[in-house]
Scaffold this motif. Sequence first.
Motif, short mmCIF file in Angstrom:
data_model
loop_
_atom_site.label_atom_id
_atom_site.label_comp_id
_atom_site.label_asym_id
_atom_site.label_seq_id
_atom_site.Cartn_x
_atom_site.Cartn_y
_atom_site.Cartn_z
N LEU A 146 31.19 38.53 49.28
CA LEU A 146 32.56 38.01 49.27
C LEU A 146 32.90 37.31 50.58
N GLY A 147 32.33 37.81 51.68
CA GLY A 147 32.56 37.15 52.96
C GLY A 147 31.99 35.74 52.96
N MET A 148 30.77 35.58 52.47
CA MET A 148 30.14 34.26 52.44
C MET A 148 30.83 33.34 51.44
N TYR A 149 31.40 33.89 50.38
CA TYR A 149 32.11 33.09 49.39
C TYR A 149 33.23 32.27 50.05
N THR A 150 33.85 32.84 51.07
CA THR A 150 34.92 32.15 51.79
C THR A 150 34.42 30.85 52.43
N PHE A 151 33.12 30.77 52.69
CA PHE A 151 32.60 29.65 53.49
C PHE A 151 31.66 28.74 52.69
N ILE A 152 31.77 28.76 51.36
CA ILE A 152 30.98 27.82 50.57
C ILE A 152 31.35 26.38 50.94
N ALA A 153 32.66 26.12 51.08
CA ALA A 153 33.11 24.76 51.38
C ALA A 153 32.59 24.26 52.73
N LEU A 156 29.99 25.23 54.37
CA LEU A 156 28.54 25.09 54.31
C LEU A 156 28.15 23.81 53.60
N MET A 157 28.70 23.59 52.40
CA MET A 157 28.27 22.45 51.60
C MET A 157 28.82 21.12 52.13
N SER A 158 29.88 21.17 52.96
CA SER A 158 30.40 19.93 53.55
C SER A 158 29.63 19.53 54.80
N ASP A 159 28.73 20.39 55.27
CA ASP A 159 27.90 20.08 56.43
C ASP A 159 26.99 18.90 56.10
N PRO A 160 26.89 17.90 56.98
CA PRO A 160 26.00 16.76 56.71
C PRO A 160 24.56 17.17 56.42
N LEU A 197 31.80 26.62 43.11
CA LEU A 197 32.62 27.81 42.88
C LEU A 197 32.54 28.24 41.42
N TRP A 198 32.53 27.27 40.51
CA TRP A 198 32.42 27.58 39.09
C TRP A 198 31.06 28.24 38.79
N VAL A 199 30.01 27.69 39.34
CA VAL A 199 28.68 28.25 39.09
C VAL A 199 28.58 29.66 39.64
N TRP A 200 29.14 29.89 40.85
CA TRP A 200 29.16 31.24 41.42
C TRP A 200 29.90 32.20 40.49
N GLY A 210 33.84 40.20 56.37
CA GLY A 210 32.94 39.06 56.22
C GLY A 210 33.62 37.75 56.56
N ALA A 211 34.89 37.61 56.11
CA ALA A 211 35.62 36.38 56.42
C ALA A 211 35.88 36.26 57.92
N ALA A 212 36.21 37.39 58.55
CA ALA A 212 36.46 37.36 59.99
C ALA A 212 35.19 37.01 60.76
N ALA A 213 34.06 37.62 60.37
CA ALA A 213 32.79 37.34 61.05
C ALA A 213 32.37 35.89 60.87
N GLY A 214 32.53 35.37 59.65
CA GLY A 214 32.20 33.97 59.41
C GLY A 214 33.09 33.04 60.21
N GLY A 215 34.35 33.41 60.35
CA GLY A 215 35.26 32.60 61.15
C GLY A 215 34.82 32.53 62.60
N LEU A 216 34.31 33.64 63.12
CA LEU A 216 33.81 33.64 64.50
C LEU A 216 32.60 32.72 64.65
N LEU A 217 31.72 32.74 63.65
CA LEU A 217 30.55 31.86 63.72
C LEU A 217 30.96 30.39 63.73
N LEU A 218 31.98 30.07 62.91
CA LEU A 218 32.49 28.69 62.92
C LEU A 218 33.15 28.35 64.24
N LEU A 219 33.88 29.33 64.79
CA LEU A 219 34.54 29.11 66.07
C LEU A 219 33.52 28.84 67.18
N TRP A 220 32.37 29.50 67.07
CA TRP A 220 31.31 29.30 68.06
C TRP A 220 30.45 28.08 67.74
N ALA A 221 30.86 27.31 66.73
CA ALA A 221 30.17 26.08 66.34
C ALA A 221 28.71 26.33 65.95
N MET A 222 28.46 27.45 65.28
CA MET A 222 27.12 27.75 64.80
C MET A 222 26.77 26.84 63.62
#
Length: 400
Positions: free
Chosen positions: A222-229, A231-235, A247-250, A349-361
């Motif tokens: 569920l944490g990773m579900y928050t960050f499908i967008a 991830l997939m918008s990454d060049p 999201l539909w397929v998930w 999971g959402a909070a941890a993923g947010g930190l990774l994005l904040l750190w530009a991982m």
Amino acid sequence: MRNPTPTPTSVYLIAVGAFALGMASYATAGLMPMLEQAFSVPMAIAAQLVTVFALAYGIGSPLVVALLPRNRQRLGLLGALGLFVLANVGGALTADFALLMLCRALAGLGAGVYLATGITVCAALSEPERRGSAIAIIMTGMASGTVLGVPLSLLLAEAAGWQAALWLVALLGAGAWLGLQQLLPAVPAGPTVALRSKLALLSDRKVLAILLVSLLAAVASLGMYTFIAPLMSDPAYGSVGNVTPYLWVWGLGGVAGSFLVGPLLERIQGPILTLIIMLVLGGALLLLPVMAGLSPWLALLPIALWGCVGWALQVPQNNELLAARERHGDGDLAVALNESALYLGSALGAAAGGLLLLWAMPGWALAWSAAGVALLGAVLQLYNVRRLTALSSPNALRSR
């Protein structure tokens, strides 16, 4: 060979209520722009409608379930569903944002109590060998409400206003309530258990281990579900602009997994099935950035598999919790705590993923970190399986 007993009609009616719950749990997020405009509040404030629903569901419902007498489960199930329906009706009628927030909190409380009690009631009304399938029907209803019901409610809201989504939820819930009022039989009462004794389940190492695996699975899935967008918008993964197909397929994978896991649970021991699911979840999340790097469309394969096992997991988990605590009279509380673990894991999971994005991982770090959490859960579940195997060995049984 005895013919299997048909699944009671009341199980399917409880699943209809679970469909409404799945719709209500996730539709509010899609209604945010409409609510922001309707109540003239900032988006950050409107988003708290999701927060109060989740907090009431994840924290309030176990407290109510703990206080619910074991000989009042039928009343508790109908009362919780009735509260859920009335809260959605109240939300659709109110023009005051504070009252809407109160209605969402009451709806979350009713939803959490209903799902936990509904799973327990289904188990009580089903033959022991059919319990897994009965729980799977409930979870399929919940998953279908999320995947099919949420888009339907949002389309209705766009055509007739945000209130229409709540009216649809209330209508489905009311239909389930009327059916259960007529067809739900008396539920076998378990032993009367004092509140102090119910809380003793928190010292049960088997229960805690099950809840921890559910927590880790929710952090990963569920944490990773928050960050499908993101991830997939990454060049690196195709710069996908519209993630709706993903999201539909998930979600469709989740419906399939919830439906298929019931028959599997009749053939594979619950702890072993949970171990397999956790390993597949970790593998799917590891494959996600690899497949997306080859082609954005190939990413649909691990996403479908991830949704399938992520939703399927709660069927063997809830079944094991009931088996562990039913004779103690607190199986419903154990199930409610499992739902709380899911909401807490999603938030973590959402909070941890947010930190990774904040750190530009990079994008792959999101998926692989989630996979690491899932595989950690698999290691814990392997320990659980080995411990249960050791306890059931002939030498262990003779030493008791």
